[in-house]
Design an enzyme around this catalytic site. Structure first.
Site, PDB file in Angstrom:
ATOM      1  N   GLU A 190      -1.884   1.869   2.099  1.00  0.00           N
ATOM      2  CA  GLU A 190      -3.294   1.780   1.748  1.00  0.00           C
ATOM      3  C   GLU A 190      -4.122   2.759   2.577  1.00  0.00           C
ATOM      4  O   GLU A 190      -3.846   2.956   3.761  1.00  0.00           O
ATOM      5  CB  GLU A 190      -3.798   0.357   1.973  1.00  0.00           C
ATOM      6  CG  GLU A 190      -3.057  -0.648   1.122  1.00  0.00           C
ATOM      7  CD  GLU A 190      -3.523  -2.075   1.347  1.00  0.00           C
ATOM      8  OE1 GLU A 190      -3.339  -2.890   0.428  1.00  0.00           O
ATOM      9  OE2 GLU A 190      -4.054  -2.384   2.424  1.00  0.00           O
ATOM     10  N   ASP A 206       0.518  -9.081   0.377  1.00  0.00           N
ATOM     11  CA  ASP A 206       0.992  -9.555  -0.926  1.00  0.00           C
ATOM     12  C   ASP A 206       2.479  -9.879  -0.922  1.00  0.00           C
ATOM     13  O   ASP A 206       2.914 -10.819  -1.586  1.00  0.00           O
ATOM     14  CB  ASP A 206       0.721  -8.498  -2.002  1.00  0.00           C
ATOM     15  CG  ASP A 206      -0.753  -8.277  -2.248  1.00  0.00           C
ATOM     16  OD1 ASP A 206      -1.527  -9.251  -2.147  1.00  0.00           O
ATOM     17  OD2 ASP A 206      -1.152  -7.129  -2.536  1.00  0.00           O
TER      18      ASP A 206
END
Length: 423
Positions: A190, A206
């Site tokens: 990210e 996640d």
């Protein structure tokens, strides 16, 4: 497709703990962190996760040292040991910060706005990924906030969908069995890249699947996300043998985070309820002291709410959260960018995930030796930290409280190297 649709960059939450960086073209460093530009942007079926801030300091944010704006080279090193470069696929998707448009980055380093016409495949998906053998070095434009996905053995299917704000991209959701990505081995990196600065992290919020190490160079030389030798297999074995968490393990492909495990029927939605109750009960007779770095609060229970007081005046109250609230860091623990509720919610959420809230009246706790010591705790997050060589990981969305997240930043970034570690 069951994936999430990300609509905008620059989150709604502020960093309450630790130092913060300088403002960057209207967006502060606090607004560019993992939880803000992903948690606060999801408008798909999973809803808004919410969150706040930067882990780590602002030593490398000085704008006087920033390089000229332009594309940033990202080199991907394939040390998987199981897939050659022709079977490693790179996908770069995100949001253009200046316009809010979603799109992907092509092999020339150009940002291409998403269009419904991108769904050219027979299954209705868009082709945003290219083999590592064809791509070489990724050229990341700016200003963009997004993810670089790495998939092994097969390209990830994305799909462009219509939203009220324009075309949006449905991202993979590997924790959903009906999602096309469920059978694919993949993970992501990210980032937010703006004005020569790079803010980035690896994440296990996640799921835990493909370990990706980050080497960020510029004004500094920093690493994050690297795991210990053999740690991936040990992580899978640990969760397989932890009561209540074993169903989160999907073959040798991934371990689903317990937050998503609730909706998938793989994890109990009542898991934390007893510990939450004990923590709430503690503050019927005791007082918690919370320091957000910029303010001090005293918290006591009033009815079924935990109330934060400052200088004797009530500032905000927190209704008792659910297990899902704790794991998603949402609901009654959502952290808006209001300077009061958000910072306190993050600290409470971290204390509950780390199982320190009941026994430690001074929050946040900063001694990692005190984390995850109770039978009821976020064993998934604990295992992610144990797997990483520097002990830093993003096991849950508030894991940056007290700087324990796998997050790094550099205001004069010159290169990024991502290493796919052995499987």
């Amino acid at each position: 497709m069951s994936g999430r649709v990300f609509r905008r960059a620059g989150g709604s939450a502020a960093r309450p703990v630790g130092p913060v960086g300088a403002a960057l073209s209207g967006l502060t460093a606090q607004q560019l962190s993992r939880r803000s530009f992903f948690g606060a942007t999801a408008v798909g079926a999973l809803g808004v996760v919410g969150g706040l801030g930067l882990a780590g300091g602002s030593d490398f944010l000085a704008p006087t040292r920033a390089r000229a704006a332009g594309n940033l080279p990202i080199t991907v090193i394939n040390n998987s040991g199981a897939y050659d470069n022709g079977n490693v696929f790179i996908h770069v998707v995100g949001t253009l910060i200046t316009t809010g448009q979603q799109g992907h980055v092509d092999q020339s380093g150009a940002f291409i706005p998403a269009s419904l016409a991108d769904n050219t495949e027979a299954d209705g998906s868009a082709v945003y990924g290219f083999p590592l053998s064809d791509w070489g070095t990724v050229s990341l434009p700016e200003p963009i906030s997004g993810r670089l996905y790495i998939s092994l053995g097969k390209r990830l299917p994305f799909k462009v969908v219509g939203t009220d704000a324009g075309p949006g991209i449905a991202h993979p959701a590997g924790w959903v069995e009906s999602d096309p990505s469920f059978g694919i081995l993949y993970d992501s990196f990210e980032f937010t890249h703006q004005n020569g600065a790079m803010y980035c992290n690896s994440t296990q919020v996640d799921m835990f699947s493909v370990p990706i190490g980050i080497h960020l160079q510029g004004a500094g030389d920093q690493r994050a996300g690297f795991i210990n030798p053999g740690a991936r297999g040990a992580f899978f074995d640990k969760l397989r043998n932890t009561e209540g968490f074993s169903n989160l393990v999907v073959d040798d492909r991934r371990v689903i985070a317990p937050s998503h495990g609730i909706g998938a029927g793989r994890f109990s939605g009542n898991y934390f309820d007893g510990y939450i109750g004990e923590s709430w009960d503690r503050y019927s007779s005791a007082e918690m002291h919370v320091s957000t770095g910029t303010a001090q609060y005293s918290l006591r229970r009033d009815g079924d709410a935990l109330v934060a007081y400052q200088d004797g005046a009530e500032r905000v109250r927190f209704d008792r959260p659910s297990t899902a609230d704790v794991l998603f860091c949402n609901g009654n623990l959502a952290a808006p960018n209001d300077g009061v509720r958000g910072p306190i919610a993050a600290i409470l959420g971290a204390a509950l995930n780390r199982s320190t809230m009941r026994d430690f009246t001074e929050q946040p706790t900063t001694d990692a030796a005190q984390f995850y010591q109770q039978p009821i705790t976020n064993h998934y997050a604990a295992a992610t930290h144990a797997a990483h060589s520097d002990g830093r990981a993003y096991g849950f969305a508030f894991d940056d409280v007290s700087a324990f997240a796998s997050y790094i930043e550099d205001g004069a970034a010159s290169s990024v190297e991502l290493t796919i570690e052995p499987l």
